[in-house]
Design a protein around this motif. Structure first.
Motif, PDB file in Angstrom:
ATOM      1  N   THR A 155       0.820  -1.208   0.000  1.00 12.93           N
ATOM      2  CA  THR A 155       0.000   0.000   0.000  1.00 12.93           C
ATOM      3  C   THR A 155       0.858   1.264   0.000  1.00 12.93           C
ATOM      4  OG1 THR A 155      -0.131  -0.223   2.412  1.00 12.93           O
ATOM      5  CG2 THR A 155      -2.007  -1.035   1.119  1.00 12.93           C
ATOM      6  N   PHE A 176       0.471   0.446  -4.488  1.00 12.17           N
ATOM      7  CA  PHE A 176      -0.852   0.929  -4.870  1.00 12.17           C
ATOM      8  C   PHE A 176      -1.248   2.102  -3.981  1.00 12.17           C
ATOM      9  CE2 PHE A 176      -0.399  -3.461  -5.996  1.00 12.17           C
ATOM     10  CZ  PHE A 176      -0.939  -3.548  -7.273  1.00 12.17           C
ATOM     11  N   SER A 178      -4.193   2.557  -2.780  1.00 13.42           N
ATOM     12  CA  SER A 178      -5.234   2.180  -1.827  1.00 13.42           C
ATOM     13  C   SER A 178      -5.219   0.670  -1.618  1.00 13.42           C
ATOM     14  CB  SER A 178      -6.617   2.599  -2.334  1.00 13.42           C
ATOM     15  OG  SER A 178      -6.995   1.816  -3.462  1.00 13.42           O
ATOM     16  N   LYS A 180      -7.847  -1.158  -1.606  1.00 18.33           N
ATOM     17  CA  LYS A 180      -8.818  -1.699  -2.548  1.00 18.33           C
ATOM     18  C   LYS A 180      -8.157  -2.033  -3.881  1.00 18.33           C
ATOM     19  CE  LYS A 180     -13.451  -0.733  -4.332  1.00 18.33           C
ATOM     20  NZ  LYS A 180     -14.598   0.219  -4.294  1.00 18.33           N
ATOM     21  N   ALA A 181      -7.336  -1.110  -4.382  1.00 16.15           N
ATOM     22  CA  ALA A 181      -6.644  -1.340  -5.654  1.00 16.15           C
ATOM     23  C   ALA A 181      -5.648  -2.489  -5.526  1.00 16.15           C
ATOM     24  CB  ALA A 181      -5.931  -0.066  -6.094  1.00 16.15           C
ATOM     25  N   LYS A 184      -7.523  -5.857  -5.557  1.00 17.32           N
ATOM     26  CA  LYS A 184      -7.999  -6.182  -6.905  1.00 17.32           C
ATOM     27  C   LYS A 184      -6.879  -6.790  -7.738  1.00 17.32           C
ATOM     28  CE  LYS A 184     -11.811  -2.886  -7.521  1.00 17.32           C
ATOM     29  NZ  LYS A 184     -12.271  -1.695  -8.299  1.00 17.32           N
ATOM     30  N   ASP A 185      -5.686  -6.196  -7.658  1.00 10.60           N
ATOM     31  CA  ASP A 185      -4.562  -6.711  -8.430  1.00 10.60           C
ATOM     32  C   ASP A 185      -4.113  -8.078  -7.909  1.00 10.60           C
ATOM     33  OD1 ASP A 185      -2.455  -5.709 -10.561  1.00 10.60           O
ATOM     34  OD2 ASP A 185      -1.311  -6.731  -8.984  1.00 10.60           O
TER      35      ASP A 185
END
Length: 500
Positions: A155, A176, A178, A180-181, A184-185
């Motif tokens: 993060t 990333f 966030s 959340k991102a 997802k990855d």
């Protein structure tokens, strides 16, 4: 030419077997409409006999798993109607699909190690509860065992001179903006890569449930399905020895082996600690990275500490890889599973392992067992007898150590369900002083607890124990031969000035 064919994960879903494995060096994934079978009594002459009673039975094939379950339910309360055969669908499928020895290849298997780091609560030094997963995941690292490729999701970014780049090789780092991102990855990577075995340290009850619950919390229920090759993630409750219930998840298609659990299984005995730091030092002479802050929380909140915190996470994952490279515990779990023809995770349970071994022995002998046996009865079993010592000073004391004493006694006394004649009322002193003579029928032998067994026909338990015993001795001899060869190679190279 010998073909390579072995499974890495087998699941039952509805009327189908969800199968993943390798054939001739290539990965396979199939959904198989399975037609199970059971056995019923018959007056006809057949090749199948019921265990012990030797009553003839005939095979009843079903068109689906659901049809078999409906049939069992329909006749479960019918008097004098008995069903026989294996109720475990995975065991039935595996035993019939893989007759004989399984030709498998450890190096083909995609084994991944992983570790996550999360925030801790505002006023807590401890880790957040995996069922709630109410704190942010900060870091995830994964390492593929054979390629040694390391993947890191973070993060926050790190500098180009971070130790993960300067001291380690083959690192793919992604930062990333966030959580959340990042998640997802991570899911995209998980779904795009072949993962046969996933392993971490205490990952069954922390990393796995925390990651799944956190994805549900941050993304959605549907997002966790993408982790599975079959798009199915199932919750599972595990009752611990202390009565506590812990929750985890099974990602269908991927075998999850907790390295802490298999380490304890294959290295019995007490240790000062079962923390990764202690075990890595004990087995490898290496330690975890020391956290830079005075507390865990400080180690990720203070900006200048973040660089070390990332390195700390990656090294944890690498230590698991190094433990496996030395100890081969996942390889051992696979080897035992293929001998028994069971799931890899079943090897931590002696009961499930031996049930599979016995089922496949019966299968080869055309022996059929009762469909289900009640396991609700619990009773204590007398363990080893310890002779009370007589205090005093003695000379010429001898210490004796017997190799594999319990299995040797089982073979010596032919202890097996079908060889049991009965019990006689004797004490250990009676046995030691031959006061049991006359109470035991000819051709029988009495064990120290009064169990009387027939010696005229070898029982299946001694047969199987001897097989395992002989296999263990062969493997140990091979291990010693390989060590000797390795030492000879080192000595030869040393003579030529090559130090390894």
């Amino acid at each position: 030419m010998t073909t390579t064919k072995f499974y890495t994960n087998i699941e039952v879903r509805g009327n189908s077997i969800l199968y993943r494995g390798y054939e001739d060096g290539l990965p396979v994934q199939r959904k198989i409409d399975y037609k199970p079978h059971l056995f019923t009594k018959t007056n006809e002459e057949t090749r199948y006999r019921v265990f012990k009673s030797e009553v003839p039975v005939k095979k009843k094939q079903f068109d689906s798993i659901a049809e078999m379950k409906e049939y069992v339910e329909q006749f479960k309360d019918v008097p004098n109607f008995a069903l026989y055969g294996c109720s475990n669908i995975v065991r039935q499928f595996t035993g019939n699909e893989f007759r004989g020895d399984i030709n498998w290849d450890y190096a083909l298997t995609k084994i991944w190690f992983w570790d996550i780091e999360t925030k801790v609560g505002e006023n807590s030094q401890g880790f957040p509860h995996p069922d709630r997963a109410d704190e942010e995941i900060l870091l995830i690292s994964m390492m593929e065992h054979f390629s040694k490729k390391i993947h890191v999701w973070s993060t926050k970014p790190v500098a180009a001179d971070n130790k993960i780049f300067t001291e380690l090789e083959n690192v793919d780092f992604k930062a990333f903006d966030s959580e959340k991102a990042m998640l997802k990855d991570f899911i995209l990577f998980f779904a795009s890569n072949r993962i046969d075995v996933l392993s971490g340290w205490n990952s069954e009850f922390f990393d796995m449930p925390y990651t799944v619950n956190r994805i549900k919390r941050v993304l959605s229920e549907d997002a966790i399905k993408l982790l599975s090759p079959w798009k199915v993630v199932k919750p599972r409750a595990v009752r611990m020895d202390n009565g506590e219930t812990k929750n985890t998840y099974d990602i269908l298609g991927i075998t999850h082996l907790d390295y802490l659990e298999i380490y304890k299984k294959f290295n019995p005995g007490s240790k000062e600690s079962f923390k990764l730091d202690y075990i890595a030092d004990y087995e490898l002479g290496e330690r975890k990275v020391e956290l830079p802050g005075e507390s865990f929380k400080e180690s990720y909140t203070v900006p200048e500490f973040w660089e070390v915190f990332v390195y700390y996470n990656v090294i944890d994952t690498m230590l698991l890889h190094k433990l496996e490279a030395k100890m081969l515990l996942i390889r051992l779990a696979m080897q035992l599973a293929f001998i028994a023809k069971c799931q890899f995770g079943d090897v931590v349970s002696a009961m499930r392992l031996w049930e599979s071994i016995i089922y496949n022995y019966f299968l080869d002998m055309d022996i059929v067992e009762d469909y289900e046996k009640s396991r609700n009865e619990k009773h204590s079993i007398v363990g080893a007898y310890v002779h009370e010592p007589v205090p005093g000073k003695y000379g010429w004391t001898v210490s004796l150590d017997f190799a594999s004493l319990y299995p040797s006694i089982m073979m010596q006394n032919n202890i097996s369900p079908e060889t049991i004649v009965g019990m006689i009322d004797v004490t250990m002193d009676d046995v030691l002083n031959d006061r049991h003579i006359g109470k035991v029928p000819d051709g029988c032998i009495v064990s120290a607890n009064g169990l009387v067994t027939d010696k005229s026909k070898e029982g299946f338990i001694p047969i199987l124990v001897k097989r395992m015993f002989d296999l263990r001795k062969q493997t140990k001899r091979r291990m010693l031969d390989l060590k000797k060869e390795q030492q000879e190679i080192k000595e030869t190279l040393a003579k030529h000035g090559v130090i390894v």
